[in-house]
Design an enzyme around this catalytic site. Structure first.
Site, PDB file in Angstrom:
ATOM      1  N   GLU A  28       0.564  -1.642  -0.013  1.00  0.00           N
ATOM      2  CA  GLU A  28      -0.264   0.078   0.348  1.00  0.00           C
ATOM      3  C   GLU A  28       1.252   0.704   0.010  1.00  0.00           C
ATOM      4  O   GLU A  28       0.424   2.341  -0.532  1.00  0.00           O
ATOM      5  CB  GLU A  28      -1.297   0.248   1.429  1.00  0.00           C
ATOM      6  CG  GLU A  28      -1.902  -1.264   1.258  1.00  0.00           C
ATOM      7  CD  GLU A  28      -1.790  -2.190   1.959  1.00  0.00           C
ATOM      8  OE1 GLU A  28      -0.357  -2.701   2.046  1.00  0.00           O
ATOM      9  OE2 GLU A  28      -1.263  -3.262   1.101  1.00  0.00           O
ATOM     10  N   GLU A  47      -7.570  -5.110  11.362  1.00  0.00           N
ATOM     11  CA  GLU A  47      -8.242  -4.612   9.598  1.00  0.00           C
ATOM     12  C   GLU A  47      -9.663  -4.895   9.974  1.00  0.00           C
ATOM     13  O   GLU A  47     -10.428  -4.520   9.774  1.00  0.00           O
ATOM     14  CB  GLU A  47      -8.150  -5.150   8.684  1.00  0.00           C
ATOM     15  CG  GLU A  47      -6.079  -4.949   8.378  1.00  0.00           C
ATOM     16  CD  GLU A  47      -5.288  -5.263   9.152  1.00  0.00           C
ATOM     17  OE1 GLU A  47      -5.805  -6.558   9.846  1.00  0.00           O
ATOM     18  OE2 GLU A  47      -4.404  -5.348   8.495  1.00  0.00           O
ATOM     19  N   HIS A  70      -3.769  -4.250   3.475  1.00  0.00           N
ATOM     20  CA  HIS A  70      -3.551  -4.457   3.038  1.00  0.00           C
ATOM     21  C   HIS A  70      -3.482  -6.225   3.010  1.00  0.00           C
ATOM     22  O   HIS A  70      -3.574  -7.416   3.985  1.00  0.00           O
ATOM     23  CB  HIS A  70      -1.996  -5.024   4.845  1.00  0.00           C
ATOM     24  CG  HIS A  70      -0.724  -5.729   3.821  1.00  0.00           C
ATOM     25  ND1 HIS A  70      -0.254  -4.941   2.940  1.00  0.00           N
ATOM     26  CD2 HIS A  70      -0.056  -6.783   5.009  1.00  0.00           C
ATOM     27  CE1 HIS A  70       0.895  -5.770   2.771  1.00  0.00           C
ATOM     28  NE2 HIS A  70       1.159  -6.526   3.476  1.00  0.00           N
ATOM     29  N   HIS A 281     -33.972 -14.623  14.102  1.00  0.00           N
ATOM     30  CA  HIS A 281     -32.970 -15.672  15.076  1.00  0.00           C
ATOM     31  C   HIS A 281     -33.257 -17.139  15.236  1.00  0.00           C
ATOM     32  O   HIS A 281     -32.687 -17.613  15.166  1.00  0.00           O
ATOM     33  CB  HIS A 281     -32.137 -14.335  15.833  1.00  0.00           C
ATOM     34  CG  HIS A 281     -30.772 -14.742  16.597  1.00  0.00           C
ATOM     35  ND1 HIS A 281     -29.897 -13.497  17.733  1.00  0.00           N
ATOM     36  CD2 HIS A 281     -29.830 -15.563  16.065  1.00  0.00           C
ATOM     37  CE1 HIS A 281     -28.560 -14.375  17.898  1.00  0.00           C
ATOM     38  NE2 HIS A 281     -28.448 -14.932  16.697  1.00  0.00           N
ATOM     39  N   GLY A 401     -25.157  -9.606  13.441  1.00  0.00           N
ATOM     40  CA  GLY A 401     -24.800  -9.806  14.577  1.00  0.00           C
ATOM     41  C   GLY A 401     -23.343  -9.895  14.592  1.00  0.00           C
ATOM     42  O   GLY A 401     -23.353 -10.752  16.004  1.00  0.00           O
TER      43      GLY A 401
HETATM   44  N1  TPP Z   1     -17.936 -14.050  17.346  1.00  0.00           N
HETATM   45  C1  TPP Z   1     -18.668 -13.243  16.630  1.00  0.00           C
HETATM   46  C2  TPP Z   1     -17.671 -12.267  15.612  1.00  0.00           C
HETATM   47  N2  TPP Z   1     -19.643 -12.911  16.557  1.00  0.00           N
HETATM   48  C3  TPP Z   1     -21.099 -13.488  17.357  1.00  0.00           C
HETATM   49  N3  TPP Z   1     -22.338 -12.970  17.767  1.00  0.00           N
HETATM   50  C4  TPP Z   1     -19.797 -13.984  18.560  1.00  0.00           C
HETATM   51  C5  TPP Z   1     -19.271 -14.861  18.950  1.00  0.00           C
HETATM   52  C6  TPP Z   1     -21.414 -15.022  19.299  1.00  0.00           C
HETATM   53  N4  TPP Z   1     -22.399 -14.543  20.727  1.00  0.00           N
HETATM   54  C7  TPP Z   1     -23.377 -13.525  20.464  1.00  0.00           C
HETATM   55  S1  TPP Z   1     -23.485 -12.820  21.564  1.00  0.00           S
HETATM   56  C8  TPP Z   1     -22.087 -13.315  22.033  1.00  0.00           C
HETATM   57  C9  TPP Z   1     -21.382 -14.268  21.679  1.00  0.00           C
HETATM   58  C10 TPP Z   1     -19.960 -14.570  22.078  1.00  0.00           C
HETATM   59  C11 TPP Z   1     -21.803 -12.664  23.932  1.00  0.00           C
HETATM   60  C12 TPP Z   1     -21.094 -11.430  24.173  1.00  0.00           C
HETATM   61  O1  TPP Z   1     -21.334 -11.371  25.200  1.00  0.00           O
HETATM   62  P1  TPP Z   1     -21.558  -9.508  25.507  1.00  0.00           P
HETATM   63  O2  TPP Z   1     -20.928  -9.003  24.813  1.00  0.00           O
HETATM   64  O3  TPP Z   1     -20.257  -9.533  27.576  1.00  0.00           O
HETATM   65  O4  TPP Z   1     -22.534  -9.299  25.878  1.00  0.00           O
HETATM   66  P2  TPP Z   1     -23.648  -9.375  27.187  1.00  0.00           P
HETATM   67  O5  TPP Z   1     -24.364 -10.646  26.404  1.00  0.00           O
HETATM   68  O6  TPP Z   1     -23.468 -10.404  28.054  1.00  0.00           O
HETATM   69  O7  TPP Z   1     -24.734  -8.170  26.948  1.00  0.00           O
END
Ligand code: TPP
Length: 528
Positions: A28, A47, A70, A281, A401
């Site tokens: 780049e 990234e 990159h 969902h 999500g």
């Molecule tokens: N990895 C990614 C990139 N995206 C996802 N949605 C998940 C994993 C699965 N996932 C959905 S909700 C969640 C996970 C790991 C938990 C999030 O926890 P937190 O941020 O502590 O929020 P809380 O639910 O406790 O409010």
């Protein structure tokens, strides 16, 4: 004669794309070495964070954002957050450096083999120009296609020896180009739709993110008022298209087949505007529609129209449709809806803050036009019950999500908003996916406030394991993370709070400071 690099910078400037979100590598450097003084480069340390910052910036400014990655490794790191940009219809113009054209086939180090395929199927369009002289036109192509409906991210890979080649003289025409659409409801379609709404016993509006993206919020209010109809936000809400304290507002529809049908029971006409039908969902099989109901969808996205499992759909400009429908329907056919009851009292937490209390403090103390970027997944019910969101562009949530959007997107949104305070509401699990954006906030003095709701667990997954009857599973808790130290390490002032009073004080101090701030709030575990 300008070279390809200069022709490209001129083109980018003509599209107001003078902020480059990036993380550079050797491929780049030849492009960046020629960056004109009126461009700014915003460095992200990973990234994923780069992409999500650009997404937040694009969403907040209601336009495109330019990303420079990159080659293959950088592109790969950005793919997770890119899933959100697809569903938020963010017109991100993603460029990536490529090895010298004549050496790609040898698969030399950092050659991006089959570069145009790498980001598919996420990007809307992708290319590696066939020759250096076609680079400016290809980037112009990318910008236009990204911004035509349905908007979405695009990708262009450019071999680095292309930049110093002579640009073709016809590249100057690109600076003048505009593209647009002219798709609104025909008079007959409008009359049919208004007639159906007038004739319905009990119509209901279901609004999606496109209404907010198109700034159709006020038009939706006018239509709801004239119809005397309740309004729901479509499932899996990534934006807030309607004022949450308006008498018509009923909340966010649950993201399950039977849940939607139960919530809409009794309505004979369901008008869905600017949303897919529907972004379910949790899989709870059931009836797609309440008995006797007809569904009509208005969307700017042909894909959303085509893939819906039920209903009639019209593809066109949703803001225009809302505004014209509001004029066309007969007002006063139904009694005015009663005002909403007061906000429910927020339960007070024990030795930790209840999320509802935290939201109540925000409602009472944050600026009324604050922008909330939320990625705290287990607190949805409390958030919608407590908050008072009224303006356009007040709320953003990862549209696919995919975690890793929230924290960097809040930084990017604050960069776009000199005039509105951006507040990130981020779970202690989610915060880790894009945490390096704190460094960018510190270095570029971006005064975003990040509230990390620390319940020590992946709360939404705990709830989901009940829905799926999965019992105890590994990998659910995230103890032992000190966000105050992490934020301090990246150069952002941070404080930890446990009570309502401590949170209110920390918020007031953060708002006063005009600097980036992290508030780590120890919170109770709740259910979405
Ligand atoms: N990895 C990614 C990139 N995206 C996802 N949605 C998940 C994993 C699965 N996932 C959905 S909700 C969640 C996970 C790991 C938990 C999030 O926890 P937190 O941020 O502590 O929020 P809380 O639910 O406790 O409010």
């Amino acid at each position: 004669m300008p070279d390809v690099r200069q022709a490209t910078y001129d083109l980018l400037r003509s599209h107001d794309l003078t902020t480059i979100f990036g993380n550079p590598g050797s491929n780049e450097l030849p492009f960046l070495a020629g960056m004109p003084a009126d461009f700014r480069y915003v460095l992200g340390l990973h990234e994923g964070a780069v992409l999500a910052m650009a997404d937040g910036y694009a969403l907040a400014r209601g336009g495109s954002a330019l990303v420079n990655l990159h080659a293959a490794a950088g592109t790969g790191n950005a793919l997770g957050p890119l899933t959100n940009s697809v569903y938020s219809h963010s017109p991100l113009i993603i460029t990536a450096g490529q090895q010298v054209r004549s050496t790609i086939g040898q698969e030399v180090m950092l050659a991006n083999v089959d570069a145009a395929t790498l980001p598919k199927p996420l990007v809307k369009w992708s290319c590696e120009p066939a020759c250096a002289q076609d680079v400016p036109r290809s980037i112009s192509h990318a910008i236009h296609i990204a911004n035509l409906p349905a908007k979405g991210p695009v990708y262009v890979s450019v071999p680095y020896d292309d930049w110093s080649q002579e640009a073709p003289p016809e590249a100057r025409h690109l600076l003048e180009r505009t593209t647009g659409t002219a798709g609104s409801l025909s008079a007959a379609q409008l009359a049919d739709l208004a007639g159906a709404l007038d004739a319905a016993e009990s119509p209901v509006l279901v609004l999606g993110p496109e209404v907010d993206a198109q700034c159709g919020n006020d038009d939706a209010v006018r239509l709801a008022d004239r119809l005397g109809a309740p309004v729901w936000i479509a499932p899996s809400a990534s934006r807030c298209p309607f004022p949450t304290r308006h008498r018509s507002f009923r909340g966010v529809l649950p993201a399950a087949v039977q849940g939607v049908t139960d919530a809409l029971a009794g309505h004979d006409l369901i008008l869905v505007v600017g949303a897919p039908v529907f972004r379910y969902h949790q899989f709870v099989p059931g009836e797609y529609l309440p008995a006797g109901a007809r569904l009509i969808q208005l969307t700017g996205d042909p894909g959303e129209a085509a893939r819906a499992p039920m209903g009639q759909a019209l593809v066109g400009d949703v803001k225009d449709a809302l505004a014209r429908l509001a004029e066309a329907v007969t007002a006063g056919r139904r009694p005015e809806l009663p005002p909403l009851p007061e906000h429910p009292p927020a339960p007070s937490g024990g030795d930790r803050l209840h999320p509802a209390e935290l939201f109540e403090v925000l409602r009472e103390n944050a600026p009324a036009d604050a922008v909330y970027v939320k990625e705290s997944t287990a607190t949805a019910a409390d958030f919608w019950a407590q908050m008072d969101l009224s303006g356009q562009g007040s709320y953003f949530f990862p549209a696919s999500g995919g975690l890793g959007f929230g924290l960097p997107a809040a930084v990017g949104a604050q960069l776009a908003h000199g005039d509105r305070q951006v507040i990130g509401l981020i779970g202690d699990g989610s915060a880790n996916y894009g945490i390096t954006a704190l460094w960018t906030a510190a270095q570029y003095e971006i005064p975003v406030i990040i509230v990390i709701l620390k319940n020590g667990t992946y709360g939404a997954l705990r709830w989901f394991s009940k829905v799926l009857d999965a019992g105890e599973t590994p990998g659910m808790d995230v103890p032992g993370i000190d966000f105050v130290q992490i934020a301090g390490g990246y150069g952002v002032a941070a404080t930890s709070v446990r009570t309502r009073a401590e949170f209110a004080d920390a918020l007031a101090a953060a708002l006063r400071s005009g600097k980036p701030a992290v508030i780590e709030a120890e919170t109770e575990l709740t259910e979405p």
